[in-house]
Design an enzyme around this catalytic site. Structure first.
Site, mmCIF file in Angstrom:
data_model
loop_
_atom_site.group_PDB
_atom_site.id
_atom_site.type_symbol
_atom_site.label_atom_id
_atom_site.label_comp_id
_atom_site.label_asym_id
_atom_site.label_seq_id
_atom_site.Cartn_x
_atom_site.Cartn_y
_atom_site.Cartn_z
ATOM 1 N N THR A 72 4.530 -4.285 38.102
ATOM 2 C CA THR A 72 5.835 -4.730 37.613
ATOM 3 C C THR A 72 5.725 -6.253 37.551
ATOM 4 O OG1 THR A 72 6.812 -4.968 39.807
ATOM 5 C CG2 THR A 72 7.074 -2.820 38.741
ATOM 6 N N HIS A 73 6.333 -6.847 36.568
ATOM 7 C CA HIS A 73 6.211 -8.304 36.344
ATOM 8 C C HIS A 73 4.745 -8.725 36.176
ATOM 9 C CE1 HIS A 73 10.391 -8.444 37.889
ATOM 10 N NE2 HIS A 73 9.922 -7.573 38.779
ATOM 11 N N LYS A 130 -19.143 -14.046 22.771
ATOM 12 C CA LYS A 130 -17.833 -13.420 22.602
ATOM 13 C C LYS A 130 -17.879 -11.991 22.096
ATOM 14 C CE LYS A 130 -14.222 -15.461 22.230
ATOM 15 N NZ LYS A 130 -12.977 -15.684 22.893
ATOM 16 N N ASN A 190 19.360 7.196 -11.253
ATOM 17 C CA ASN A 190 19.907 6.958 -9.908
ATOM 18 C C ASN A 190 19.694 8.147 -8.978
ATOM 19 O OD1 ASN A 190 20.637 4.594 -11.054
ATOM 20 N ND2 ASN A 190 22.852 4.989 -11.084
ATOM 21 N N GLN A 225 16.509 -1.262 -5.593
ATOM 22 C CA GLN A 225 15.104 -1.178 -5.988
ATOM 23 C C GLN A 225 14.227 -1.877 -4.948
ATOM 24 O OE1 GLN A 225 13.902 -1.373 -10.228
ATOM 25 N NE2 GLN A 225 12.984 -3.313 -9.670
ATOM 26 N N SER A 282 9.757 -2.516 -11.915
ATOM 27 C CA SER A 282 9.268 -2.055 -10.604
ATOM 28 C C SER A 282 8.006 -1.202 -10.732
ATOM 29 C CB SER A 282 10.361 -1.250 -9.892
ATOM 30 O OG SER A 282 10.779 -0.155 -10.699
ATOM 31 N N LYS A 328 11.780 -0.054 -1.935
ATOM 32 C CA LYS A 328 10.480 0.608 -1.983
ATOM 33 C C LYS A 328 9.349 -0.178 -1.334
ATOM 34 C CE LYS A 328 12.037 2.938 -5.895
ATOM 35 N NZ LYS A 328 13.182 2.037 -5.689
ATOM 36 N N GLU A 388 -5.625 -6.595 18.567
ATOM 37 C CA GLU A 388 -4.794 -7.751 18.209
ATOM 38 C C GLU A 388 -4.151 -7.574 16.835
ATOM 39 O OE1 GLU A 388 -6.940 -11.531 18.845
ATOM 40 O OE2 GLU A 388 -8.174 -10.367 20.235
ATOM 41 N N SER A 408 -17.855 -13.904 17.667
ATOM 42 C CA SER A 408 -17.377 -15.214 17.236
ATOM 43 C C SER A 408 -18.452 -15.859 16.383
ATOM 44 C CB SER A 408 -17.090 -16.074 18.462
ATOM 45 O OG SER A 408 -17.159 -17.442 18.118
ATOM 46 N N ASN A 414 -14.597 -9.784 20.957
ATOM 47 C CA ASN A 414 -13.139 -9.888 20.865
ATOM 48 C C ASN A 414 -12.478 -8.562 20.495
ATOM 49 O OD1 ASN A 414 -13.259 -12.654 21.400
ATOM 50 N ND2 ASN A 414 -13.578 -13.122 19.230
ATOM 51 N N TYR A 424 25.253 3.060 -7.028
ATOM 52 C CA TYR A 424 23.946 2.414 -7.174
ATOM 53 C C TYR A 424 24.084 0.954 -7.577
ATOM 54 C CZ TYR A 424 19.275 1.214 -8.738
ATOM 55 O OH TYR A 424 18.072 0.579 -8.883
#
Ligand code: ARG
Length: 459
Positions: free
Chosen positions: A154-155, A282, A109, A321, A22, A324, A289, A276, A284, A316
């Site tokens: 709403t909606h 464009k 441990n 492991q 690890s 992490k 995003e 773009s 963006n 343990y």
């Protein structure tokens, strides 16, 4: 030879070495691991378990390793498995015999559980700072926009007018709760496993309280099996991070919508937008995003650890492991997202005219028109029906409620008089919502003041 090589006769498979090592990801815990070893060694010498001279050698050796690690001068070895054994091996190479005494009364441990808790505490504190900064930006922006009227939805249909301040302060509330969750995660991580040994404590007369104090832990774990088996504290942070990201993602979604030409409520600064490669026009909202997208991986990290833990017998197991990488990934992700998101917001330009037009164009004052009739003694359900008919009438003619003549109003109810126009002005719709939690200007200013107090101290 391995540190644990005594009972083995054959050497380990290279493929397996690579598989179970690890060090490639837990090497970042070197600071926590060295801090834990320093405290442990000091305690051992105070308790007469190792000599003062050995402690001196160990602590000088560890401080040397810390400095070298800080300067990137240490070459970690995959065959030494993890950060704990890498550091012990390097220490012994440097100081000889005394290095071999460091692991007295300790196991990897309880060591790994301690390191990970120290890490969680540090991350929770750092993330809290990032969130305090975000809440500051939200509150500053809200202060500028207490009079910026926009539609509440709403909606995703225009519903009632609110202010941009009210909308921003909604997110500030979410992030205040996020801080509360981080505080909880911190508090639960703030308990020291060291002394639990491999699983059943130790026969040496160690002083756990001393070690805990040295390491800045408020308490020690009360049961040795639990101490080495528990990863709830990591799950707590992962859950807190998931909810933080969820909140960020929802606002990102709105910012993406708002920066479309269809909404036009906001223009992100060039610094947080991209173009773009083919379409010259464009601009963006990539930052928003990507933040929304990164939310998915943080949720995945939470679910990964939940799933790793669900079938494990005490105490343990090496499966653990696997705690992490998701933990590091989620914390790194949130810490990368928060400053970018915060600055993207701070540098955005809100189009107050577009917001107001949208609030004015969608019958967002229809509830207030019905409430006006209720003020004249009409039952709310009947008032709702009357205004519904007016909305239908307006829709067919492309008009808004405030553009109707009094005669048109009186056709649906003779109760109407001039004062209805005042009642349905967007400013009045907002400012007459003057109860705790509502968007009236005074209520907004009160919440802003509360946020300032939160930011200044009691958080
Ligand atoms: N690298 C291990 C982990 O992260 C450390 C603990 C290993 N303990 C053991 N008994 N194999 O979980």
């Amino acid at each position: 030879m391995k540190l644990w090589g005594g009972r083995f006769t054959e050497s380990q498979s290279k493929a397996f070495d690579h598989f179970h090592s690890s060090i490639s990801f837990d090497k970042r815990l070197y600071k926590q691991d060295i801090a834990g070893s320093l405290a442990h060694a000091e305690m051992l010498s105070r308790q007469g378990i190792i000599s003062e001279n050995d402690f001196k050698l160990i602590s000088d050796g560890l401080l040397g390793l810390l400095e070298d690690a800080e300067n990137g001068k240490i070459e970690f070895d995959e065959a030494a498995e993890d950060i704990h054994m890498n550091l012990e091996k390097l220490l012994t190479e440097r100081i000889g015999e005394a290095g071999k005494r460091l692991h007295t009364g300790r196991s990897r441990n309880d060591q790994v559980a301690t390191d990970t808790r120290l890490y969680v505490k540090e991350e929770a504190a750092a993330l809290k700072n990032d969130l305090l900064h975000l809440i500051t930006v939200l509150t500053d922006l809200a202060e500028k926009h207490t009079g910026t009227i926009m539609p509440g939805y709403t909606h995703l249909q225009r519903a009632q007018p609110v202010t941009l301040a009210h909308h921003l302060l909604a997110y500030a509330e979410m992030h205040k709760r996020d801080i509360d969750r981080l505080n909880d995660a911190y508090r639960r991580a703030d308990v020291m496993p060291l002394g639990a040994g491999a699983l059943a404590g130790t026969t040496y007369p160690i002083d756990r309280e001393f070690t805990a104090k040295k390491l800045g832990f408020s308490k020690i774990c009360a049961n040795s099996l639990d101490a080495v088996s528990d990863r709830d504290f990591a799950l707590d942070l992962l859950y807190a991070l998931s909810v933080i990201m969820l909140h960020i993602s929802r606002f990102c979604e709105e910012i993406i919508l708002w920066s479309s030409r269809e909404f036009g409520f906001v223009e992100l600064s060039d610094a947080y937008s991209t173009g773009s490669s083919i379409m010259p026009q464009k601009k963006n909202p990539d930052a928003a995003e990507l933040a929304r997208g990164k939310t998915g991986r943080v949720f995945g990290d939470l679910l990964a650890l939940l799933t790793v833990m669900k079938g494990l017998p005490l105490a343990y197991n090496k499966d653990m492991q696997e705690d992490k990488e998701p933990l590091f990934d989620a914390a790194d992700t949130a810490r990368a997202v928060l400053p970018v998101f915060t600055d993207m917001l701070a540098t955005a330009r809100f189009n107050e005219g577009k917001m107001r037009d949208a609030a004015g164009g969608g019958f967002t004052n229809a509830t207030d028109a019905a409430d006006w009739l209720v003020g004249r003694g009409v039952p709310f359900r009947d008032a709702h029906e009357v205004i519904g008919r007016l909305v239908l009438y307006c829709s067919a003619r492309g008009k808004s409620l405030d553009e109707l003549t009094l005669e048109e109003y009186r056709e649906v109810s003779p109760l109407f008089d001039e004062s209805v126009y005042d009642a349905i002005s967007l400013e009045n719709c907002v400012n007459r919502r003057d109860i705790p939690g509502a968007p009236a200007r005074e209520r907004t200013l009160a919440l802003i003041a509360e946020n300032r107090r939160f930011l200044a101290g009691d958080n």
